[in-house]
Design a protein around this motif. Structure first.
Motif, PDB file in Angstrom:
ATOM      1  N   HIS A 160     -67.014  72.799  63.280  1.00  0.00           N
ATOM      2  CA  HIS A 160     -67.097  74.009  62.452  1.00  0.00           C
ATOM      3  C   HIS A 160     -65.719  74.358  61.886  1.00  0.00           C
ATOM      4  N   ALA A 161     -64.696  74.258  62.733  1.00  0.00           N
ATOM      5  CA  ALA A 161     -63.338  74.578  62.286  1.00  0.00           C
ATOM      6  C   ALA A 161     -62.895  73.622  61.179  1.00  0.00           C
ATOM      7  N   LEU A 162     -63.239  72.348  61.331  1.00  0.00           N
ATOM      8  CA  LEU A 162     -62.872  71.359  60.307  1.00  0.00           C
ATOM      9  C   LEU A 162     -63.574  71.647  58.987  1.00  0.00           C
ATOM     10  N   GLN A 163     -64.862  71.995  59.088  1.00  0.00           N
ATOM     11  CA  GLN A 163     -65.634  72.308  57.873  1.00  0.00           C
ATOM     12  C   GLN A 163     -65.012  73.485  57.135  1.00  0.00           C
ATOM     13  N   LEU A 164     -64.637  74.503  57.921  1.00  0.00           N
ATOM     14  CA  LEU A 164     -64.059  75.703  57.317  1.00  0.00           C
ATOM     15  C   LEU A 164     -62.695  75.385  56.696  1.00  0.00           C
ATOM     16  N   ALA A 165     -61.910  74.586  57.405  1.00  0.00           N
ATOM     17  CA  ALA A 165     -60.596  74.206  56.879  1.00  0.00           C
ATOM     18  C   ALA A 165     -60.754  73.446  55.567  1.00  0.00           C
ATOM     19  N   GLU A 166     -61.751  72.579  55.531  1.00  0.00           N
ATOM     20  CA  GLU A 166     -62.003  71.798  54.319  1.00  0.00           C
ATOM     21  C   GLU A 166     -62.428  72.721  53.175  1.00  0.00           C
ATOM     22  N   ALA A 167     -63.296  73.689  53.513  1.00  0.00           N
ATOM     23  CA  ALA A 167     -63.774  74.631  52.491  1.00  0.00           C
ATOM     24  C   ALA A 167     -62.617  75.480  51.964  1.00  0.00           C
ATOM     25  N   LEU A 168     -61.744  75.917  52.880  1.00  0.00           N
ATOM     26  CA  LEU A 168     -60.595  76.732  52.456  1.00  0.00           C
ATOM     27  C   LEU A 168     -59.672  75.921  51.551  1.00  0.00           C
ATOM     28  N   THR A 169     -59.474  74.654  51.899  1.00  0.00           N
ATOM     29  CA  THR A 169     -58.625  73.787  51.069  1.00  0.00           C
ATOM     30  C   THR A 169     -59.247  73.633  49.689  1.00  0.00           C
ATOM     31  N   ALA A 170     -60.565  73.388  49.677  1.00  0.00           N
ATOM     32  CA  ALA A 170     -61.248  73.184  48.392  1.00  0.00           C
ATOM     33  C   ALA A 170     -61.201  74.440  47.528  1.00  0.00           C
ATOM     34  N   ARG A 171     -61.062  75.616  48.151  1.00  0.00           N
ATOM     35  CA  ARG A 171     -61.031  76.861  47.390  1.00  0.00           C
ATOM     36  C   ARG A 171     -59.601  77.300  47.091  1.00  0.00           C
ATOM     37  N   GLY A 172     -58.656  76.426  47.354  1.00  0.00           N
ATOM     38  CA  GLY A 172     -57.272  76.709  46.961  1.00  0.00           C
ATOM     39  C   GLY A 172     -56.602  77.739  47.827  1.00  0.00           C
ATOM     40  N   GLU A 207     -69.585  90.530  47.888  1.00  0.00           N
ATOM     41  CA  GLU A 207     -68.589  90.617  46.817  1.00  0.00           C
ATOM     42  C   GLU A 207     -67.182  90.317  47.325  1.00  0.00           C
ATOM     43  N   ASP A 208     -66.925  90.553  48.598  1.00  0.00           N
ATOM     44  CA  ASP A 208     -65.614  90.186  49.152  1.00  0.00           C
ATOM     45  C   ASP A 208     -65.454  88.668  49.176  1.00  0.00           C
ATOM     46  N   GLU A 209     -66.553  87.975  49.458  1.00  0.00           N
ATOM     47  CA  GLU A 209     -66.509  86.511  49.487  1.00  0.00           C
ATOM     48  C   GLU A 209     -66.213  85.967  48.085  1.00  0.00           C
ATOM     49  N   LEU A 210     -66.803  86.599  47.074  1.00  0.00           N
ATOM     50  CA  LEU A 210     -66.569  86.143  45.706  1.00  0.00           C
ATOM     51  C   LEU A 210     -65.125  86.428  45.286  1.00  0.00           C
ATOM     52  N   ALA A 211     -64.590  87.571  45.766  1.00  0.00           N
ATOM     53  CA  ALA A 211     -63.238  87.957  45.351  1.00  0.00           C
ATOM     54  C   ALA A 211     -62.153  87.192  46.113  1.00  0.00           C
ATOM     55  N   PHE A 212     -62.533  86.560  47.221  1.00  0.00           N
ATOM     56  CA  PHE A 212     -61.532  85.925  48.084  1.00  0.00           C
ATOM     57  C   PHE A 212     -60.623  84.955  47.317  1.00  0.00           C
ATOM     58  N   ALA A 213     -61.242  84.034  46.565  1.00  0.00           N
ATOM     59  CA  ALA A 213     -60.443  83.028  45.854  1.00  0.00           C
ATOM     60  C   ALA A 213     -59.597  83.685  44.771  1.00  0.00           C
ATOM     61  N   LEU A 214     -60.133  84.772  44.186  1.00  0.00           N
ATOM     62  CA  LEU A 214     -59.409  85.441  43.103  1.00  0.00           C
ATOM     63  C   LEU A 214     -58.203  86.206  43.644  1.00  0.00           C
ATOM     64  N   GLU A 215     -58.371  86.863  44.784  1.00  0.00           N
ATOM     65  CA  GLU A 215     -57.243  87.566  45.427  1.00  0.00           C
ATOM     66  C   GLU A 215     -56.170  86.543  45.794  1.00  0.00           C
ATOM     67  N   ASN A 216     -56.653  85.416  46.266  1.00  0.00           N
ATOM     68  CA  ASN A 216     -55.783  84.337  46.692  1.00  0.00           C
ATOM     69  C   ASN A 216     -54.939  83.803  45.529  1.00  0.00           C
ATOM     70  N   ALA A 217     -55.568  83.803  44.340  1.00  0.00           N
ATOM     71  CA  ALA A 217     -54.870  83.297  43.158  1.00  0.00           C
ATOM     72  C   ALA A 217     -54.138  84.417  42.416  1.00  0.00           C
ATOM     73  N   ALA A 218     -54.068  85.604  43.032  1.00  0.00           N
ATOM     74  CA  ALA A 218     -53.357  86.760  42.462  1.00  0.00           C
ATOM     75  C   ALA A 218     -53.858  87.125  41.060  1.00  0.00           C
ATOM     76  N   ILE A 219     -55.180  87.041  40.870  1.00  0.00           N
ATOM     77  CA  ILE A 219     -55.756  87.458  39.585  1.00  0.00           C
ATOM     78  C   ILE A 219     -55.667  88.986  39.510  1.00  0.00           C
ATOM     79  N   PRO A 220     -55.186  89.556  38.402  1.00  0.00           N
ATOM     80  CA  PRO A 220     -55.069  91.021  38.316  1.00  0.00           C
ATOM     81  C   PRO A 220     -56.436  91.707  38.470  1.00  0.00           C
ATOM     82  N   LEU A 221     -56.403  92.933  39.011  1.00  0.00           N
ATOM     83  CA  LEU A 221     -57.641  93.631  39.350  1.00  0.00           C
ATOM     84  C   LEU A 221     -58.635  93.749  38.185  1.00  0.00           C
ATOM     85  N   PRO A 222     -58.201  94.158  36.976  1.00  0.00           N
ATOM     86  CA  PRO A 222     -59.205  94.294  35.906  1.00  0.00           C
ATOM     87  C   PRO A 222     -59.936  92.975  35.626  1.00  0.00           C
ATOM     88  N   GLU A 223     -59.194  91.886  35.632  1.00  0.00           N
ATOM     89  CA  GLU A 223     -59.829  90.591  35.374  1.00  0.00           C
ATOM     90  C   GLU A 223     -60.714  90.183  36.552  1.00  0.00           C
TER      91      GLU A 223
END
Lengths: 348, 545
Positions: free
Chosen positions: A192-204, B101-117
């Protein structure tokens, strides 16, 4: 929506009173009030959201378990219920009513603490937990949040593995019977930890525009090093040479430098925040209610606050003003109920 | 948009490459479907798109991969995350936050996308995937299909040009799968998104595919338009199998494409199966007005069913209908609030789970939870030891059982090193070694390729002939149609329909097989049944009357 900070202040107040009293009557009142908050948190969402372990179930286990453990291992007290042969190691000796009550109070205290943390777990989304961390520690905060979400996953996995073993005929009688569960659990957890790590990597996750070989910010590095040196030197001056003023001064400087370095490190780790929840009047009320809960216990309760069944078992005292002040912890219930009514109205 | 040029990939420590000389291209806006048996490298191929292979898994990659003009090996998965969205097989395993919606915003927060966008992007994602009503919901409270749509939306947060999905419908009921695929089709058409997906359930996804990549292990892959590749596939959806049998050209990929052929045919009247088959004898397992509460909610409500020796019963229903809870109640893993489960005449509530499972084999959804021994053979001996049995007590030795399950050469292998299908057969062996009279299977074809599924089908037929009572929980309606003597349909904890597969599957649109959709009202479920009525005695197509 109650602000996360209001919930943290609520938790702080709840912990203060729970850790500040041993009076079983106060503990029961506090436990009941927090159970109300847990119920209110379940109700308005209308979802099948549940704590991994129900606080009621935990209390039903931990109070008798605490009482039993204490009565069997502590052999002091005037009211002897039973005597076990002295030859039995640890357990042998008189079993006293005082020991039983003391253990039950321990259990009660644990159950109340567990309920307080259950409230926080149900009320505060992980997003808010991450936001509390300084920006420089964002990746660390995500790791912590992942660890938090890992708890229910692991509990579910334990259940699955236990059932899978049961259907293969394994009977769980003693500790040795649980050992075979460990391997599938460990492997499952790692997978599970590996899957999550992989997913986090894929999501940048933790990616930035900076190239890998970009020069590190030397200011942050020297700032953190300097802060550490100042804190250590300050501490040493106070403890070794009793130079309190200089010691405190250096430690204060170290703390300021540490804050500056964190802020600077945060700037080089860009991150934006999705929808901050505004602070409302209800949040102020909840914060005030929680703060007011603490004061009477320390001002008025006196000996009743630190009840002990030793040396002689007596009935605990109950100060009605203190009991009344505890109602401050139930203010979230009203706010949650109001939110439910408002949501129902909006749905109509 | 995507170009693979003689790509060969070998995992660390492996002696053979998993991908060998793979070359193909996918144009912008196309949907490419990657098919092939388990372990042939479908997931690895997807991971080459964003550099997870070799960056995350290690190993060596030779040849050239280009995605959106970038080389994933050079860019690394972090760099590719803006160009390739990735959806893993198990959506739950990839969630970081706890609300939609937090899950959807996760990657965007991570990429420092400004709030309005960020606001605009989250709203758009919610709209694209029909998630707006679920925006504040906790992820744990969503259905399988909803979770998969959240995972897709989260993967699209950074507006990638390519979306890669690893078996996106393998865990979903037909309706949820339909919703997910409809969302993907919409994204493909409206946004021109290039989609690459690996999937075993071809009957679900083939109509959406513009290009097929058929991986064949040691042989060179076959790549082309679906109608070109389809004749090479052993794993073809029923509508294509029928097309092959009747000589249709080009082979239809969907019901819509097959309909013109059907309209030109003479189709006789089918024999509608009787609604309920009469039973003789005494049931092996019965429930009487069974009600089970799970997580505070009634998951099973007043269910009365009987399972007889020598029959296969398919239990169908949407995710969350209560099917798994019913199976767990049958072996005593959960206790009913009302009603009884009887094993023969004995009340299961009064028996130990181990005692019940000696007579009723139960294979849960995830067979991995069952496996913990060092070797395959040890798994069987451990079950015997748990039950206090010796190999001499059995009419079928553990080694013979392994041979019957096609695992004779794997007896000394570490179970977790095996493929999905093999692991499932080891788990089956581990519960069948006590020779129970009944077998309960929970989604046994999840993640299985065509060959493994056929092997399972053959085993089910064999065990049924030997007098075993089999209850099969499945979303795979084609499998249920092929193997079941009786079907039960469950909705919201209740059995709402019961009868022969013809009576249940052919009359429930959600659980129609492809043949039932192609020939409505005839009661035919499988290609074999159709061929019985639409071919002339000499094998040709019967002329229209």
């Amino acid at each position: 929506m109650i602000h996360a900070t209001a919930w943290y202040i609520w938790l702080l107040a709840a912990l203060s009173v729970l850790l500040g009293t041993r009076n079983p009557l106060y503990l029961i009142v506090l436990l009941a009030e927090m159970a109300l908050v847990v119920e209110a948190l379940y109700a308005p969402t209308g979802e099948k959201l549940r704590a991994p372990v129900a606080p009621g179930r935990f209390a039903l286990f931990v109070v008798p378990a605490g009482a039993l453990f204490n009565v069997l291992t502590t052999h002091t007290g005037a009211t002897v219920l039973l005597r076990l042969p002295e030859a039995i190691p640890l357990l042998g000796g008189p079993l006293t009513l005082e020991g039983l009550v003391y253990g039950a109070i321990n259990g009660l205290s644990l159950a109340a603490l567990f309920t307080a943390f259950t409230v926080l777990n149900l009320a505060v989304p992980i997003r808010d937990l991450i936001r509390l961390a300084p920006r420089a520690f964002y990746p660390l905060a995500v790791v912590v949040s992942v660890a938090v979400t890992f708890v229910p996953t692991t509990l579910r996995q334990i259940q699955e593995v236990r059932e899978a073993q049961a259907v293969r005929g394994r009977r769980m009688r003693g500790l040795r019977d649980w050992l075979p569960l460990f391997m599938p659990l460990l492997i499952g957890g790692l997978e599970h930890a590996l899957q999550l790590a992989e997913a986090l990597t894929a999501r940048g996750f933790a990616s930035s525009d900076a190239p890998f070989d970009a020069p590190r910010d030397q200011g942050v590095r020297y700032g953190l090093l300097g802060a550490l040196l100042l804190l250590l030197t300050g501490g040493l001056l106070r403890l070794a040479w009793n130079l309190q003023v200089w010691g405190w001064l250096l430690m204060l400087l170290g703390a300021v430098l540490f804050g500056w370095a964190l802020r600077r490190a945060g700037r080089s780790a860009p991150r934006s925040t999705y929808r901050r929840i505004p602070w409302t009047r209800a949040d102020t009320l909840i914060t005030l209610g929680a703060a007011l809960t603490v004061i009477p216990l320390w001002l008025r309760a006196g000996a009743a606050r630190l009840y002990s069944p030793y040396p002689a078992l007596t009935l605990p005292l109950f100060d009605p003003w203190v009991g009344l002040a505890f109602l401050g912890l139930t203010l979230p219930v009203f706010q949650l109920y109001r939110a439910r009514v408002a949501a129902a109205g909006a749905a109509l | 948009m995507i170009a693979f040029d003689r790509v060969t990939y070998t995992y660390p420590g492996a002696t053979q490459p998993v991908l060998r000389d793979v070359s193909f291209t996918v144009a912008q806006g196309e949907v490419a479907l990657v098919v092939g048996p388990s372990g042939v490298g479908k997931s690895t191929l997807l991971r080459c798109l964003n550099g997870l292979a070799p960056h995350f898994s290690g190993g060596t990659l030779t040849g050239k991969v280009l995605v959106a003009g970038l080389d994933p090996v050079r860019e690394s998965p972090r760099g590719m995350s803006r160009h390739v969205g990735f959806v893993f097989q198990d959506p739950e395993a990839q969630f970081v936050m706890d609300r939609v919606e937090d899950e959807l915003a996760f990657a965007l927060e991570n990429a420092a996308i400004p709030l309005p966008e960020m606001d605009v992007r989250v709203e758009t994602l919610l709209h694209w995937l029909d998630l707006a009503p679920l925006r504040a919901r906790a992820l744990t409270t969503l259905s399988g299909g909803e979770k998969q749509r959240v995972a897709i939306a989260a993967a699209l947060a950074s507006h990638p040009a390519v979306l890669a999905l690893d078996e996106p419908t393998s865990q979903l009921d037909p309706q949820s799968a339909k919703e997910v695929l409809a969302a993907l089709a919409r994204l493909n058409v409206e946004l021109g998104l290039t989609i690459v997906l690996a999937e075993h359930r071809l009957e679900r996804v083939l109509p959406f595919a513009d290009r097929l990549v058929y991986l064949r292990g040691l042989e060179a892959p076959v790549v082309g338009y679906p109608e070109e590749v389809l004749p090479h596939l052993e794993l073809a959806p029923p509508v294509a199998v029928l097309g092959k049998a009747l000589g249709w050209s080009p082979l239809p990929l969907s019901i819509e494409e097959a309909l013109p052929f059907v309209q030109k045919m003479a189709v006789g009247e089918g024999e509608i199966s009787p609604a309920i088959l009469p039973h003789g004898g005494f049931p092996y397992l019965t429930t009487e007005d069974l009600t089970v509460v799970y997580n505070g909610l009634p998951a099973v409500r007043g269910v009365s069913v009987a399972l007889y020796p020598g029959e296969v019963v398919a239990l169908l229903g949407r995710n969350g209908a209560g099917k798994t809870t019913l199976l767990r109640a049958l072996v005593g893993l959960v206790h009913p609030q009302e009603g009884k489960v009887r094993l023969g005449v004995r009340n299961v509530a009064r028996l130990d789970v181990a005692e019940v499972c000696r007579q009723v084999g139960y294979l849960p959804q995830d067979p991995n939870a069952l496996l913990f021994a060092d070797t395959v053979l040890d798994e069987l001996y451990i079950t015997l030891r748990n039950h206090g049995l010796a190999p001499e007590d059995l009419t079928l030795a553990p080694e013979t059982l392994l041979a019957r399950l096609g695992l004779a050469d794997k007896a000394q292998t570490y179970p977790r090193d095996l493929s999905v299908g093999e692991r499932q057969r080891v788990a089956l062996a581990a519960i069948l070694v006590t020779q129970p009279g009944a077998l309960l299977l929970d989604e046994p074809t999840r993640g299985l390729d065509y060959e493994a599924k056929q092997a399972l089908l053959a085993l089910l037929h064999e065990w049924r002939s030997a007098g075993m009572a089999i209850l099969l929980v499945t979303h795979d309606v084609e499998l249920a149609a092929q193997v079941a003597d009786r079907a039960l349909l469950m909705e919201a904890g209740q059995i709402v329909r019961e009868g022969t597969p013809g009576a249940v599957l052919a009359t429930t649109p959600l659980f129609h097989t492809q043949m039932a959709r192609l020939f409505p009202g005839k009661g035919w479920l499988t290609v074999q049944e159709v061929l019985r009525y639409v071919t002339s005695p000499n094998g040709g197509i019967a002329p229209r009357a």
